[in-house]
Design a protein around this motif. Structure first.
Motif, PDB file in Angstrom:
ATOM      1  N   VAL A  22      -5.545  -2.212   1.069  1.00  0.00           N
ATOM      2  CA  VAL A  22      -7.000  -2.228   0.937  1.00  0.00           C
ATOM      3  C   VAL A  22      -7.627  -2.996   2.097  1.00  0.00           C
ATOM      4  CG1 VAL A  22      -8.926  -3.007  -0.496  1.00  0.00           C
ATOM      5  CG2 VAL A  22      -6.941  -1.931  -1.566  1.00  0.00           C
ATOM      6  N   ALA A  23      -7.062  -4.151   2.447  1.00  0.00           N
ATOM      7  CA  ALA A  23      -7.592  -4.959   3.548  1.00  0.00           C
ATOM      8  C   ALA A  23      -7.529  -4.213   4.882  1.00  0.00           C
ATOM      9  CB  ALA A  23      -6.834  -6.278   3.641  1.00  0.00           C
ATOM     10  N   LEU A  24      -6.535  -3.342   5.033  1.00  0.00           N
ATOM     11  CA  LEU A  24      -6.384  -2.580   6.278  1.00  0.00           C
ATOM     12  C   LEU A  24      -7.193  -1.285   6.280  1.00  0.00           C
ATOM     13  CD1 LEU A  24      -2.545  -3.002   6.787  1.00  0.00           C
ATOM     14  CD2 LEU A  24      -4.360  -4.021   8.186  1.00  0.00           C
ATOM     15  N   GLY A  25      -7.826  -0.960   5.160  1.00  0.00           N
ATOM     16  CA  GLY A  25      -8.586   0.278   5.068  1.00  0.00           C
ATOM     17  C   GLY A  25      -7.711   1.503   4.869  1.00  0.00           C
ATOM     18  N   ASN A  26      -6.447   1.293   4.450  1.00  0.00           N
ATOM     19  CA  ASN A  26      -5.511   2.396   4.235  1.00  0.00           C
ATOM     20  C   ASN A  26      -5.435   2.839   2.782  1.00  0.00           C
ATOM     21  OD1 ASN A  26      -4.766   2.422   6.948  1.00  0.00           O
ATOM     22  ND2 ASN A  26      -3.198   0.862   6.625  1.00  0.00           N
ATOM     23  N   SER A  27      -6.253   2.261   1.931  1.00  0.00           N
ATOM     24  CA  SER A  27      -6.223   2.595   0.505  1.00  0.00           C
ATOM     25  C   SER A  27      -7.551   2.232  -0.126  1.00  0.00           C
ATOM     26  CB  SER A  27      -5.110   1.807  -0.189  1.00  0.00           C
ATOM     27  OG  SER A  27      -5.160   1.988  -1.582  1.00  0.00           O
ATOM     28  N   ASP A  28      -7.895   2.988  -1.158  1.00  0.00           N
ATOM     29  CA  ASP A  28      -9.076   2.629  -1.938  1.00  0.00           C
ATOM     30  C   ASP A  28      -8.674   1.827  -3.173  1.00  0.00           C
ATOM     31  OD1 ASP A  28      -7.978   4.500  -3.635  1.00  0.00           O
ATOM     32  OD2 ASP A  28      -9.581   5.967  -3.390  1.00  0.00           O
ATOM     33  N   GLY A  29      -7.370   1.437  -3.217  1.00  0.00           N
ATOM     34  CA  GLY A  29      -6.888   0.621  -4.318  1.00  0.00           C
ATOM     35  C   GLY A  29      -6.393   1.414  -5.505  1.00  0.00           C
ATOM     36  N   ASN A  30      -6.405   2.718  -5.403  1.00  0.00           N
ATOM     37  CA  ASN A  30      -5.959   3.536  -6.530  1.00  0.00           C
ATOM     38  C   ASN A  30      -4.516   3.988  -6.350  1.00  0.00           C
ATOM     39  OD1 ASN A  30      -8.341   3.427  -8.073  1.00  0.00           O
ATOM     40  ND2 ASN A  30      -9.304   4.875  -6.697  1.00  0.00           N
ATOM     41  N   ASP A  31      -4.315   5.160  -5.764  1.00  0.00           N
ATOM     42  CA  ASP A  31      -2.956   5.694  -5.751  1.00  0.00           C
ATOM     43  C   ASP A  31      -2.355   5.908  -4.364  1.00  0.00           C
ATOM     44  OD1 ASP A  31      -4.526   7.789  -5.013  1.00  0.00           O
ATOM     45  OD2 ASP A  31      -3.738   9.200  -6.475  1.00  0.00           O
ATOM     46  N   GLU A  32      -2.975   5.415  -3.331  1.00  0.00           N
ATOM     47  CA  GLU A  32      -2.368   5.522  -2.011  1.00  0.00           C
ATOM     48  C   GLU A  32      -2.288   4.128  -1.413  1.00  0.00           C
ATOM     49  OE1 GLU A  32      -6.655   5.659  -1.555  1.00  0.00           O
ATOM     50  OE2 GLU A  32      -5.407   7.017  -2.660  1.00  0.00           O
ATOM     51  N   CYS A  33      -1.086   3.597  -1.381  1.00  0.00           N
ATOM     52  CA  CYS A  33      -0.931   2.207  -0.970  1.00  0.00           C
ATOM     53  C   CYS A  33       0.273   2.019  -0.044  1.00  0.00           C
ATOM     54  CB  CYS A  33      -0.784   1.311  -2.196  1.00  0.00           C
ATOM     55  SG  CYS A  33      -2.269   1.257  -3.200  1.00  0.00           S
ATOM     56  N   PRO A  34       0.190   2.499   1.211  1.00  0.00           N
ATOM     57  CA  PRO A  34       1.295   2.230   2.123  1.00  0.00           C
ATOM     58  C   PRO A  34       1.472   0.721   2.266  1.00  0.00           C
ATOM     59  CG  PRO A  34      -0.624   3.050   3.317  1.00  0.00           C
ATOM     60  CD  PRO A  34      -0.939   3.144   1.869  1.00  0.00           C
ATOM     61  N   ASP A  35       2.713   0.257   2.205  1.00  0.00           N
ATOM     62  CA  ASP A  35       2.942  -1.187   2.144  1.00  0.00           C
ATOM     63  C   ASP A  35       4.355  -1.515   2.604  1.00  0.00           C
ATOM     64  OD1 ASP A  35       1.986  -3.735   1.548  1.00  0.00           O
ATOM     65  OD2 ASP A  35       1.515  -3.242  -0.526  1.00  0.00           O
ATOM     66  N   ILE A  36       4.561  -2.779   2.955  1.00  0.00           N
ATOM     67  CA  ILE A  36       5.881  -3.298   3.335  1.00  0.00           C
ATOM     68  C   ILE A  36       6.108  -4.583   2.553  1.00  0.00           C
ATOM     69  CG2 ILE A  36       7.367  -4.105   5.208  1.00  0.00           C
ATOM     70  CD1 ILE A  36       5.509  -2.643   7.163  1.00  0.00           C
ATOM     71  N   TRP A  37       7.261  -4.675   1.886  1.00  0.00           N
ATOM     72  CA  TRP A  37       7.592  -5.848   1.078  1.00  0.00           C
ATOM     73  C   TRP A  37       8.980  -6.361   1.400  1.00  0.00           C
ATOM     74  CZ3 TRP A  37       4.870  -8.426  -2.779  1.00  0.00           C
ATOM     75  CH2 TRP A  37       3.598  -7.917  -3.043  1.00  0.00           C
ATOM     76  N   GLN A  38       9.125  -7.675   1.412  1.00  0.00           N
ATOM     77  CA  GLN A  38      10.451  -8.287   1.485  1.00  0.00           C
ATOM     78  C   GLN A  38      10.937  -8.483   0.057  1.00  0.00           C
ATOM     79  OE1 GLN A  38      10.708 -12.048   3.520  1.00  0.00           O
ATOM     80  NE2 GLN A  38      12.917 -11.953   3.582  1.00  0.00           N
ATOM     81  N   LEU A  39      12.183  -8.099  -0.176  1.00  0.00           N
ATOM     82  CA  LEU A  39      12.782  -8.279  -1.493  1.00  0.00           C
ATOM     83  C   LEU A  39      13.465  -9.635  -1.563  1.00  0.00           C
ATOM     84  CD1 LEU A  39      14.305  -4.708  -1.910  1.00  0.00           C
ATOM     85  CD2 LEU A  39      12.054  -5.536  -2.634  1.00  0.00           C
TER      86      LEU A  39
END
Length: 89
Positions: A22-39
């Motif tokens: 959302v902060a990057l403007g890549n999602s409206d917060g619903n169902d499209e959320c490209p992301d990178i996470w450390q496990l």
């Protein structure tokens, strides 16, 4: 034959790398959320669009996909925003 690396499905999400979609403007917060996470085991999870079928016929020499692997695409801004969170980036 054992693989050199295997994903651990019991690993948990520990921290986001970079800014939220959302902060990057890549999602409206619903169902499209490209992301990178450390496990929590140090591995990285990437959430992106599955374009395996589209890219598989065009992989460069020396690049291959196992039957249980997928090629995902994320916005460049997602990776760029994560650079400061990645050691030695």
């Amino acid at each position: 034959m054992a693989r050199a690396w295997e994903a651990d499905p019991s690993a948990l999400f520990e921290r986001r790398l970079g800014k939220s979609p959302v902060a990057l403007g890549n999602s409206d917060g619903n169902d499209e959320c490209p992301d990178i996470w450390q496990l929590d085991n140090g591995d990285i999870a990437v959430i992106g669009r599955d374009l395996t079928a589209q890219y598989a016929p065009h992989l460069p020499d020396g690049v291959s996909l196992a039957p249980d692997e997928r090629l995902v695409v994320i916005p460049g801004s997602t990776l760029s925003s994560a650079a400061s969170d990645i050691a030695d980036a």
